[in-house]
Design a protein around this motif. Structure first.
Motif, PDB file in Angstrom:
ATOM      1  N   SER A   1       0.831  -1.208   0.000  1.00  0.00           N
ATOM      2  CA  SER A   1       0.000   0.000   0.000  1.00  0.00           C
ATOM      3  C   SER A   1       0.866   1.257   0.000  1.00  0.00           C
TER       4      SER A   1
ATOM      5  N   TRP B   1       2.219   1.643  -3.645  1.00  0.00           N
ATOM      6  CA  TRP B   1       1.217   2.183  -4.571  1.00  0.00           C
ATOM      7  C   TRP B   1       0.914   3.645  -4.266  1.00  0.00           C
TER       8      TRP B   1
ATOM      9  N   SER C   1       3.939  -6.716  -6.622  1.00  0.00           N
ATOM     10  CA  SER C   1       2.539  -7.102  -6.439  1.00  0.00           C
ATOM     11  C   SER C   1       2.282  -8.514  -6.937  1.00  0.00           C
TER      12      SER C   1
ATOM     13  N   SER D   1      -0.871  -9.995  -4.985  1.00  0.00           N
ATOM     14  CA  SER D   1      -1.838  -8.991  -4.550  1.00  0.00           C
ATOM     15  C   SER D   1      -2.915  -8.807  -5.616  1.00  0.00           C
TER      16      SER D   1
ATOM     17  N   ARG E   1      -5.099  -6.418  -5.558  1.00  0.00           N
ATOM     18  CA  ARG E   1      -5.582  -5.042  -5.531  1.00  0.00           C
ATOM     19  C   ARG E   1      -4.540  -4.060  -6.054  1.00  0.00           C
TER      20      ARG E   1
ATOM     21  N   PRO F   1      -4.678   0.116  -6.669  1.00  0.00           N
ATOM     22  CA  PRO F   1      -5.548   1.275  -6.482  1.00  0.00           C
ATOM     23  C   PRO F   1      -6.049   1.839  -7.814  1.00  0.00           C
TER      24      PRO F   1
ATOM     25  N   GLN G   1      -4.371   2.570 -11.521  1.00  0.00           N
ATOM     26  CA  GLN G   1      -4.824   1.923 -12.749  1.00  0.00           C
ATOM     27  C   GLN G   1      -5.002   2.957 -13.860  1.00  0.00           C
TER      28      GLN G   1
END
Length: 146
Positions: free
Chosen positions: A89, A92, A116, A121, A123, A125, A129
């Motif tokens: 996190s 990102w 990632s 992962s 996910r 964010p 993206q």
């Protein structure tokens, strides 16, 4: 003795770090190390990059740091990756900030995506993206200034 009850390898590396380096020896040197009594050769350490370590199976933050530090004791420098010591996190979030400031590079994106993927992962964010979509649909090496 190591935490898992096994004997400490003669190289001074943990069993996990030694196993990571054995896998990388196969990949980089086309050499299959013996199961016991192997010390990673300097030739392997000179070929290693942070990217190799970041994408190696079973090579997390602690193992990567151990290998980098051990190589340094042998006089070989392996540059640390951009995102060393950060959670996904944090990685990102930092990339979104750098993209907003116009300082994001493809190598940073690649490294974050590899991390990632290695961590499996699911996910990414949404803000990032959008950045990825814009970069992938352009030919910019650096994100343009807003």
């Amino acid at each position: 003795m190591t935490e898992d009850g096994g004997a400490e390898p003669s190289s001074g590396l943990s069993i996990r770090a030694l196993n990571v380096l054995k896998e990388l020896a196969v990949e980089l040197l086309d050499e299959v190390p013996p199961k016991l009594g192997w010390t990673p050769p300097d030739d392997l350490l000179r070929l290693l990059t942070a990217r190799h370590l970041a994408t190696a199976r079973n090579c997390g933050r602690q193992t990567m740091r151990e290998i980098i530090d051990w190589a340094e004791t042998r006089g070989i420098s392996i540059p640390s990756p951009h995102h060393t010591g950060k959670s996904l996190s944090e990685v990102w979030g930092g990339l979104v900030e750098r993209a907003s400031a116009g300082h994001l590079t493809k190598s940073e994106i690649t490294e974050a995506l590899e991390k990632s993927i290695r961590r499996r992962s699911p996910r990414i964010p949404v803000a990032f993206q959008i950045v990825l979509l814009k970069i992938l649909s352009s030919s910019y090496d650096h994100w343009p200034q807003p």
